[in-house]
Design a protein around this motif. Structure first.
Motif, PDB file in Angstrom:
ATOM      1  N   LEU A 128      35.745  -7.908  48.995  1.00  0.00           N
ATOM      2  CA  LEU A 128      36.727  -8.162  47.946  1.00  0.00           C
ATOM      3  C   LEU A 128      36.298  -7.449  46.687  1.00  0.00           C
ATOM      4  O   LEU A 128      35.123  -7.439  46.332  1.00  0.00           O
ATOM      5  CB  LEU A 128      36.801  -9.662  47.637  1.00  0.00           C
ATOM      6  CG  LEU A 128      37.148 -10.588  48.780  1.00  0.00           C
ATOM      7  CD1 LEU A 128      37.150 -12.020  48.286  1.00  0.00           C
ATOM      8  CD2 LEU A 128      38.471 -10.222  49.399  1.00  0.00           C
ATOM      9  N   SER A 129      37.271  -6.883  46.009  1.00  0.00           N
ATOM     10  CA  SER A 129      37.043  -6.316  44.695  1.00  0.00           C
ATOM     11  C   SER A 129      37.991  -7.049  43.760  1.00  0.00           C
ATOM     12  O   SER A 129      39.205  -7.014  43.949  1.00  0.00           O
ATOM     13  CB  SER A 129      37.332  -4.813  44.698  1.00  0.00           C
ATOM     14  OG  SER A 129      37.088  -4.267  43.422  1.00  0.00           O
ATOM     15  N   TYR A 178      39.443  -4.933  49.984  1.00  0.00           N
ATOM     16  CA  TYR A 178      40.643  -5.648  49.541  1.00  0.00           C
ATOM     17  C   TYR A 178      40.584  -5.780  48.029  1.00  0.00           C
ATOM     18  O   TYR A 178      39.644  -6.349  47.487  1.00  0.00           O
ATOM     19  CB  TYR A 178      40.678  -7.025  50.200  1.00  0.00           C
ATOM     20  CG  TYR A 178      41.890  -7.857  49.882  1.00  0.00           C
ATOM     21  CD1 TYR A 178      43.018  -7.817  50.694  1.00  0.00           C
ATOM     22  CD2 TYR A 178      41.905  -8.720  48.789  1.00  0.00           C
ATOM     23  CE1 TYR A 178      44.125  -8.598  50.425  1.00  0.00           C
ATOM     24  CE2 TYR A 178      43.011  -9.500  48.511  1.00  0.00           C
ATOM     25  CZ  TYR A 178      44.113  -9.435  49.332  1.00  0.00           C
ATOM     26  OH  TYR A 178      45.210 -10.223  49.066  1.00  0.00           O
ATOM     27  N   PHE A 179      41.592  -5.236  47.347  1.00  0.00           N
ATOM     28  CA  PHE A 179      41.606  -5.216  45.893  1.00  0.00           C
ATOM     29  C   PHE A 179      42.583  -6.257  45.367  1.00  0.00           C
ATOM     30  O   PHE A 179      43.787  -6.209  45.657  1.00  0.00           O
ATOM     31  CB  PHE A 179      41.948  -3.809  45.397  1.00  0.00           C
ATOM     32  CG  PHE A 179      40.839  -2.848  45.694  1.00  0.00           C
ATOM     33  CD1 PHE A 179      39.835  -2.637  44.764  1.00  0.00           C
ATOM     34  CD2 PHE A 179      40.755  -2.215  46.924  1.00  0.00           C
ATOM     35  CE1 PHE A 179      38.772  -1.791  45.053  1.00  0.00           C
ATOM     36  CE2 PHE A 179      39.698  -1.366  47.220  1.00  0.00           C
ATOM     37  CZ  PHE A 179      38.706  -1.159  46.281  1.00  0.00           C
ATOM     38  N   CYS A 180      42.043  -7.200  44.609  1.00  0.00           N
ATOM     39  CA  CYS A 180      42.834  -8.285  44.038  1.00  0.00           C
ATOM     40  C   CYS A 180      43.638  -7.791  42.842  1.00  0.00           C
ATOM     41  O   CYS A 180      43.273  -6.801  42.203  1.00  0.00           O
ATOM     42  CB  CYS A 180      41.917  -9.427  43.604  1.00  0.00           C
ATOM     43  SG  CYS A 180      41.012 -10.161  44.990  1.00  0.00           S
ATOM     44  N   ARG A 181      44.720  -8.505  42.539  1.00  0.00           N
ATOM     45  CA  ARG A 181      45.577  -8.151  41.407  1.00  0.00           C
ATOM     46  C   ARG A 181      44.752  -7.891  40.159  1.00  0.00           C
ATOM     47  O   ARG A 181      43.807  -8.609  39.882  1.00  0.00           O
ATOM     48  CB  ARG A 181      46.554  -9.278  41.118  1.00  0.00           C
ATOM     49  CG  ARG A 181      47.775  -9.226  41.972  1.00  0.00           C
ATOM     50  CD  ARG A 181      48.762 -10.311  41.597  1.00  0.00           C
ATOM     51  NE  ARG A 181      49.176 -10.935  42.834  1.00  0.00           N
ATOM     52  CZ  ARG A 181      49.010 -12.205  43.146  1.00  0.00           C
ATOM     53  NH1 ARG A 181      48.499 -13.041  42.299  1.00  0.00           N
ATOM     54  NH2 ARG A 181      49.398 -12.653  44.314  1.00  0.00           N
ATOM     55  N   GLY A 182      45.135  -6.868  39.433  1.00  0.00           N
ATOM     56  CA  GLY A 182      44.467  -6.530  38.190  1.00  0.00           C
ATOM     57  C   GLY A 182      43.302  -5.577  38.349  1.00  0.00           C
ATOM     58  O   GLY A 182      42.666  -5.203  37.366  1.00  0.00           O
ATOM     59  N   GLU A 234      43.178  -2.516  38.727  1.00  0.00           N
ATOM     60  CA  GLU A 234      43.350  -1.241  38.030  1.00  0.00           C
ATOM     61  C   GLU A 234      42.793  -1.272  36.607  1.00  0.00           C
ATOM     62  O   GLU A 234      42.459  -0.241  36.047  1.00  0.00           O
ATOM     63  CB  GLU A 234      44.830  -0.845  37.956  1.00  0.00           C
ATOM     64  CG  GLU A 234      45.510  -0.735  39.296  1.00  0.00           C
ATOM     65  CD  GLU A 234      46.267  -2.021  39.669  1.00  0.00           C
ATOM     66  OE1 GLU A 234      45.834  -3.143  39.289  1.00  0.00           O
ATOM     67  OE2 GLU A 234      47.281  -1.905  40.366  1.00  0.00           O
ATOM     68  N   GLN A 235      42.716  -2.458  36.016  1.00  0.00           N
ATOM     69  CA  GLN A 235      42.224  -2.592  34.643  1.00  0.00           C
ATOM     70  C   GLN A 235      40.722  -2.873  34.576  1.00  0.00           C
ATOM     71  O   GLN A 235      40.163  -2.984  33.487  1.00  0.00           O
ATOM     72  CB  GLN A 235      42.972  -3.716  33.907  1.00  0.00           C
ATOM     73  CG  GLN A 235      44.396  -3.353  33.526  1.00  0.00           C
ATOM     74  CD  GLN A 235      45.357  -3.421  34.701  1.00  0.00           C
ATOM     75  OE1 GLN A 235      45.323  -4.365  35.470  1.00  0.00           O
ATOM     76  NE2 GLN A 235      46.192  -2.413  34.853  1.00  0.00           N
ATOM     77  N   ALA A 236      40.067  -3.017  35.703  1.00  0.00           N
ATOM     78  CA  ALA A 236      38.640  -3.367  35.726  1.00  0.00           C
ATOM     79  C   ALA A 236      37.810  -2.149  36.128  1.00  0.00           C
ATOM     80  O   ALA A 236      37.988  -1.595  37.217  1.00  0.00           O
ATOM     81  CB  ALA A 236      38.394  -4.522  36.691  1.00  0.00           C
ATOM     82  N   ARG A 237      36.937  -1.734  35.242  1.00  0.00           N
ATOM     83  CA  ARG A 237      36.104  -0.538  35.459  1.00  0.00           C
ATOM     84  C   ARG A 237      35.388  -0.574  36.808  1.00  0.00           C
ATOM     85  O   ARG A 237      35.446   0.389  37.575  1.00  0.00           O
ATOM     86  CB  ARG A 237      35.092  -0.441  34.311  1.00  0.00           C
ATOM     87  CG  ARG A 237      34.107   0.677  34.413  1.00  0.00           C
ATOM     88  CD  ARG A 237      33.143   0.652  33.261  1.00  0.00           C
ATOM     89  NE  ARG A 237      32.536  -0.684  33.143  1.00  0.00           N
ATOM     90  CZ  ARG A 237      31.969  -1.144  32.032  1.00  0.00           C
ATOM     91  NH1 ARG A 237      31.900  -0.407  30.965  1.00  0.00           N
ATOM     92  NH2 ARG A 237      31.452  -2.349  32.004  1.00  0.00           N
ATOM     93  N   GLY A 238      34.715  -1.665  37.129  1.00  0.00           N
ATOM     94  CA  GLY A 238      33.982  -1.748  38.390  1.00  0.00           C
ATOM     95  C   GLY A 238      34.894  -1.670  39.596  1.00  0.00           C
ATOM     96  O   GLY A 238      34.576  -1.006  40.598  1.00  0.00           O
TER      97      GLY A 238
END
Length: 107
Positions: free
Chosen positions: A5-6, A78-82, A84-88
């Motif tokens: 998860l990211s 798996y990329f959780c909502r938001g 795109e705004q988180a550098r990591g």
């Protein structure tokens, strides 16, 4: 198959982080029974004071490094909502893309 998860964490409460994580795990397990690899490092080794004692100067970078290490065990990210705004998360997304992981996004 294993998945990581990211999720954005900066500025979020522990409760928000856990709720997002639980929702994502449920989604992944429901899809195809993915086993989720831990990317939420909460044991004493990762306590800020212990990290500083070990010489860690950039704590977020240390967490990212560990997350990327765990990504190497996975087939799916798996990329959780938001994300795109988180550098990591953006860095993890680029790594997943570059290394051929299947990329899923939370709807």
């Amino acid at each position: 198959m294993k998945a990581m998860l990211s999720q954005p964490m900066a500025g979020k409460s522990d409760e928000e982080i856990v709720a997002t994580r639980e929702r994502a795990i449920k989604a992944l397990e429901g899809m195809m029974g993915y086993e989720v690899v831990n990317t939420l490092f909460t044991d004493e080794w990762y306590a800020p004071e212990n990290m500083r004692e070990r010489g860690v100067e950039n704590i977020p970078l240390c967490f990212l490094a560990k997350s990327l290490e765990n990504m190497s065990k996975c087939h799916v990210a798996y990329f959780c909502r938001g994300w795109e705004q988180a550098r990591g998360c953006r860095i993890e997304h680029e790594a997943a893309k570059a290394y051929g992981l299947t990329i899923l996004h939370e709807e």
